[in-house]
Design an enzyme around this catalytic site. Sequence first.
Site, PDB file in Angstrom:
ATOM      1  N   ASN A  14       0.826  -1.206   0.000  1.00  0.00           N
ATOM      2  CA  ASN A  14       0.000   0.000   0.000  1.00  0.00           C
ATOM      3  C   ASN A  14       0.861   1.259   0.000  1.00  0.00           C
ATOM      4  O   ASN A  14       0.531   2.245  -0.657  1.00  0.00           O
ATOM      5  CB  ASN A  14      -0.967   0.002   1.193  1.00  0.00           C
ATOM      6  CG  ASN A  14      -2.248  -0.765   0.900  1.00  0.00           C
ATOM      7  OD1 ASN A  14      -2.911  -0.514  -0.104  1.00  0.00           O
ATOM      8  ND2 ASN A  14      -2.587  -1.706   1.759  1.00  0.00           N
ATOM      9  N   HIS A 110      -8.754  -0.921   5.446  1.00  0.00           N
ATOM     10  CA  HIS A 110      -9.159  -2.216   6.003  1.00  0.00           C
ATOM     11  C   HIS A 110      -9.633  -3.112   4.866  1.00  0.00           C
ATOM     12  O   HIS A 110     -10.400  -2.667   4.016  1.00  0.00           O
ATOM     13  CB  HIS A 110     -10.283  -2.024   7.030  1.00  0.00           C
ATOM     14  CG  HIS A 110     -10.692  -3.310   7.674  1.00  0.00           C
ATOM     15  ND1 HIS A 110      -9.943  -3.914   8.660  1.00  0.00           N
ATOM     16  CD2 HIS A 110     -11.734  -4.139   7.442  1.00  0.00           C
ATOM     17  CE1 HIS A 110     -10.519  -5.054   9.010  1.00  0.00           C
ATOM     18  NE2 HIS A 110     -11.611  -5.217   8.280  1.00  0.00           N
TER      19      HIS A 110
END
Length: 196
Positions: A14, A110
Amino acid sequence: MLNICVCVSGGGTNLQAIMDAIESGKITNTRIVRVISNNKGAYALERAKNKGIDAVAISPKDYESREAFNDALLACVEEAAPDLIVLAGFLVVLPPAMVQRYGGHIINIHPSLIPSFCGKGFYGLRVHEAVLERGVKVTGATVHIVDEGTDTGPILLQKAVEVLPDDTPKTLQQRVMEQAEWIILPQAIQMIANSH
């Protein structure tokens, strides 16, 4: 200019998505001022160093108590003076003092569609295992603002990903990263950087 501090525990895919989006201009008015990991061996630290970004490891193992680690983590963040803290696969429960100090300025990615498969104990592969056990046909990822609870803060962006019949937790994790996480985390940062 939005100064961001990225907190990460593992490989940093990420983080890579954020760095690539800054480089390609998908994220504007933003710079990463520091990358922090609780894991000294995290490849994310290498990714940051390769781009000339300040990278710091703060391991709970090096502190005699959780409080001491929490204080060191908060001090490390404050030293970087970020406008926004991005949790990009950070498997540490944030110190309450950090959430209070930066309330509304911490976002998390998430790997499910909150409110499903979130909260205590839902992280990493466990999320995808639970998705497959439950037999849902659609999962995805959520970017939300961090508050005192676990995965309870206001939702900024969500993206759905199809669950395939032959998925394993690992194949599903990879697809959720590629089709959702790496897209909406940079989008959320871009939104925040250009919302003033």
